[in-house]
Design an enzyme around this catalytic site. Structure first.
Site, PDB file in Angstrom:
ATOM      1  CB  SER A 145      -0.834   0.000   1.285  1.00 26.63           C
ATOM      2  OG  SER A 145      -1.455   1.253   1.508  1.00 26.63           O
ATOM      3  CE1 TYR A 158      -3.846  -1.668   5.576  1.00 24.99           C
ATOM      4  CE2 TYR A 158      -3.536   0.578   4.799  1.00 24.99           C
ATOM      5  CZ  TYR A 158      -3.749  -0.767   4.530  1.00 24.99           C
ATOM      6  OH  TYR A 158      -3.872  -1.193   3.233  1.00 24.99           O
TER       7      TYR A 158
HETATM    8  C1  8X3 Z   1      -4.991   1.678   1.233  1.00 26.73           C
HETATM    9  C2  8X3 Z   1      -4.505   3.062   1.087  1.00 26.73           C
HETATM   10  O1  8X3 Z   1      -4.567   5.420   2.068  1.00 26.73           O
HETATM   11  O2  8X3 Z   1      -6.181   3.844   2.944  1.00 26.73           O
HETATM   12  O3  8X3 Z   1      -3.985   0.763   1.406  1.00 26.73           O
HETATM   13  O4  8X3 Z   1      -3.864   3.663   3.541  1.00 26.73           O
HETATM   14  S1  8X3 Z   1      -4.811   4.003   2.486  1.00 26.73           S
END
Ligand code: 8X3
Length: 259
Positions: A145, A158
């Site tokens: 990502s 994340y």
């Molecule tokens: C997804 C992109 O910007 O939501 O992996 O982290 S974000």
């Protein structure tokens, strides 16, 4: 061998796709099937991968659904033991849980994100690496990502996990140099899929929709699958180390043009 198959019939290379039940994973399974791979679709949701596999088979492709939770090491080992070959591994399963600040984030969300986004990739890669090497021209794809490369407010858990996946890809590439396996990292930015933001916000559809509000054309799952298909279909000596893709309206993780 089944009746009617010539002994010298070409054997299709095998691509394993994790998180193939929807979104980027399902789109990638479709794309690789179209490129002639026998696609092994894995995900936790059996009915969903069976539906995608049936669709591919009706279109004349080879596809097999295999229910699998990439965070379950024993299940991953059993899955790998049952594969006759593996040429391409697409580590796509992952996800974000919550958009809370570091001060307020739930440690359980952070743990779950590390489990699926990092340990899931580790389990699959460790289990399938021998088969990938044996193929003579294997490919590991890590779908990370833009969160693997830079942070944003609320993204901490994340972003930390996706940085982990990025480091895994970079480290693996160093460690297996000289062996016939490429390590490709694909880092998508804003992709509008049916589930990513819905999962992040625990099913809150209104909050999920706001992520894409006013953005002219967020990437689609097919855009990412197309990029993966391109990278995987380069000649085996060409390693696309890291490819970042975003919609034109997104200049960075925090700078998005909304109309
Ligand atoms: C997804 C992109 O910007 O939501 O992996 O982290 S974000």
């Amino acid at each position: 061998m089944s009746a009617g198959v010539a002994p010298d019939a070409p054997v299709a290379p095998v691509a394993v796709v994790t998180g193939a039940s929807s979104g980027i994973g399902a789109a990638t399974a479709r794309r690789l099937a179209a490129e002639g791979y026998r696609v092994v679709l894995t995900a936790r949701r059996a009915e969903r991968i069976a539906a995608v596999a049936d669709e591919l088979k009706r279109a004349g492709h080879e596809a097999e659904p295999r229910t699998l939770d990439v965070t379950d090491r024993d299940a991953v080992n059993a899955f790998a033991a049952g594969l006759d070959r593996c040429d391409v591994l697409i580590n796509n399963a992952g996800g974000a849980f919550g958009l809370d600040s570091v001060a307020a984030g739930d440690p359980e969300d952070w743990r779950a994100m590390y489990d699926v986004n990092v340990l899931g990739v580790l389990h699959m890669t460790q289990a399938l690496l021998p088969a990938l090497v044996a193929s003579g021209a294997g490919t590991v794809v890590v779908v990370s990502s833009t969160a693997a490369l830079a942070t944003y407010e609320g993204g901490g858990g994340y972003v930390a996990a996706k940085h982990g996946a990025h480091v895994l890809a970079e480290t693996l590439r160093l460690e297996i140099v000289g062996r016939p396996v490429r390590v490709i990292e694909i880092a998508p930015g804003m992709v509008r899929t049916e589930e990513f933001s819905l999962t992040r916000f625990g099913g809150d559809a209104e909050r999920a929709a706001k992520v894409y509000e006013g953005v002219a054309q967020p990437l689609t799952a097919e855009d990412v699958a197309d990029t993966i298909g391109w990278a995987v279909s380069r000649p085996p000596h060409v390693n696309v180390d890291l490819l970042v893709l975003r919609p034109r309206a997104q200049a960075s993780n925090t700078k998005v043009h909304r109309e």
